[in-house]
Design a protein around this motif. Structure first.
Motif, mmCIF file in Angstrom:
data_model
loop_
_atom_site.group_PDB
_atom_site.id
_atom_site.type_symbol
_atom_site.label_atom_id
_atom_site.label_comp_id
_atom_site.label_asym_id
_atom_site.label_seq_id
_atom_site.Cartn_x
_atom_site.Cartn_y
_atom_site.Cartn_z
ATOM 1 N N ALA A 75 -0.898 -1.404 -7.533
ATOM 2 C CA ALA A 75 -1.937 -1.168 -6.594
ATOM 3 C C ALA A 75 -2.990 -1.911 -6.557
ATOM 4 C CB ALA A 75 -2.518 0.355 -6.466
ATOM 5 N N THR A 76 -3.560 -2.274 -7.825
ATOM 6 C CA THR A 76 -4.854 -2.965 -7.784
ATOM 7 C C THR A 76 -4.581 -3.747 -9.403
ATOM 8 O OG1 THR A 76 -7.080 -3.098 -8.326
ATOM 9 C CG2 THR A 76 -6.116 -1.100 -8.603
ATOM 10 N N ARG A 77 -5.258 -4.885 -9.427
ATOM 11 C CA ARG A 77 -5.261 -5.395 -10.849
ATOM 12 C C ARG A 77 -6.596 -4.827 -11.517
ATOM 13 N NH1 ARG A 77 -6.244 -11.158 -9.820
ATOM 14 N NH2 ARG A 77 -6.949 -10.292 -7.800
ATOM 15 N N TRP A 117 -8.090 6.134 -4.125
ATOM 16 C CA TRP A 117 -7.732 6.009 -2.439
ATOM 17 C C TRP A 117 -6.435 4.989 -2.661
ATOM 18 C CZ3 TRP A 117 -7.535 1.844 0.700
ATOM 19 C CH2 TRP A 117 -6.815 2.188 2.152
ATOM 20 N N ARG A 118 -6.747 3.570 -3.149
ATOM 21 C CA ARG A 118 -6.071 2.552 -3.121
ATOM 22 C C ARG A 118 -4.514 2.777 -4.074
ATOM 23 N NH1 ARG A 118 -3.156 -0.742 -1.229
ATOM 24 N NH2 ARG A 118 -2.817 -2.828 -2.145
ATOM 25 N N CYS A 119 -4.658 3.587 -5.216
ATOM 26 C CA CYS A 119 -3.317 3.794 -5.763
ATOM 27 C C CYS A 119 -2.506 4.777 -4.769
ATOM 28 C CB CYS A 119 -3.661 4.518 -7.187
ATOM 29 S SG CYS A 119 -4.340 3.435 -8.368
ATOM 30 N N VAL A 120 -3.362 5.809 -4.288
ATOM 31 C CA VAL A 120 -2.330 6.772 -3.668
ATOM 32 C C VAL A 120 -1.743 6.038 -2.519
ATOM 33 C CG1 VAL A 120 -2.751 8.976 -2.133
ATOM 34 C CG2 VAL A 120 -3.911 8.695 -4.474
ATOM 35 N N GLY A 124 2.094 5.900 -2.330
ATOM 36 C CA GLY A 124 2.606 6.286 -1.074
ATOM 37 C C GLY A 124 3.683 5.681 -0.138
ATOM 38 N N THR A 125 3.040 4.459 -0.065
ATOM 39 C CA THR A 125 4.018 3.672 0.784
ATOM 40 C C THR A 125 5.166 3.299 0.082
ATOM 41 O OG1 THR A 125 1.971 2.445 1.763
ATOM 42 C CG2 THR A 125 3.858 1.189 1.780
ATOM 43 N N LEU A 131 10.898 1.681 -2.000
ATOM 44 C CA LEU A 131 10.773 0.521 -2.985
ATOM 45 C C LEU A 131 10.718 0.980 -4.286
ATOM 46 C CD1 LEU A 131 8.060 -1.651 -1.011
ATOM 47 C CD2 LEU A 131 10.681 -1.821 -0.810
ATOM 48 N N GLN A 132 11.112 -0.045 -5.340
ATOM 49 C CA GLN A 132 10.950 0.337 -6.386
ATOM 50 C C GLN A 132 9.844 -0.567 -7.171
ATOM 51 O OE1 GLN A 132 13.062 2.122 -8.434
ATOM 52 N NE2 GLN A 132 13.956 2.713 -6.648
ATOM 53 N N TRP A 133 9.168 0.038 -8.147
ATOM 54 C CA TRP A 133 8.004 -0.766 -8.645
ATOM 55 C C TRP A 133 8.112 -0.598 -10.198
ATOM 56 C CZ3 TRP A 133 3.835 1.685 -11.473
ATOM 57 C CH2 TRP A 133 3.801 3.024 -11.398
#
Length: 133
Positions: A75-77, A117-120, A124-125, A131-133
């Protein structure tokens, strides 16, 4: 306890730098190393100034940092993978601000509600699209 955390932060930064060097050696035909820069990342050991290699893609001359290449499925670095997981768990069933405050108390550093919020939103997307992460 602070000495142990400081040692862990130093080890984490050295391990990330060594991993990037090894990755770059294996892909020397695709990328050319340009310089190092530092980014802040929140880890379970506290705030770490991570060395990140800036590279140039030989095929198109585009500059990239290896953090962008290696940490794309995040989600973010700003948050380590372990802290992203903690952020998601903290956000379950509550608003982002209280979740950020709880995570900040545990980490002993400021965590913004935007990071939660960014992580969620990102995960969520990923869940919704399969998609796999």
């Amino acid at each position: 306890m602070e000495t142990v955390q400081q040692s862990a932060r130093e080890f984490y930064a050295q391990a990330v730098a060594a991993f990037q060097e090894r990755w770059l050696q294996e892909r020397g035909t695709e990328f050319k190393a340009e310089r190092w820069r530092l980014i802040n990342q929140i880890t379970p050991f506290g705030l770490v100034r991570l060395p990140v290699r800036v590279v140039r893609r030989r095929r198109d001359g585009r500059y990239l940092t290896l953090s962008k290449v290696l940490l794309t499925p995040k989600a973010t670095r700003l948050l380590s993978p372990a802290i992203e997981k903690q952020a998601l768990e903290a956000a379950v069933g509550r608003n982002y601000r209280p979740a950020a405050a709880e995570l900040g108390r545990w980490l002993r550093t400021r965590v913004s509600a935007w990071l939660i919020w960014r992580c969620v939103q990102f995960h969520g997307t990923v869940q919704a699209t399969g998609l796999q992460w």
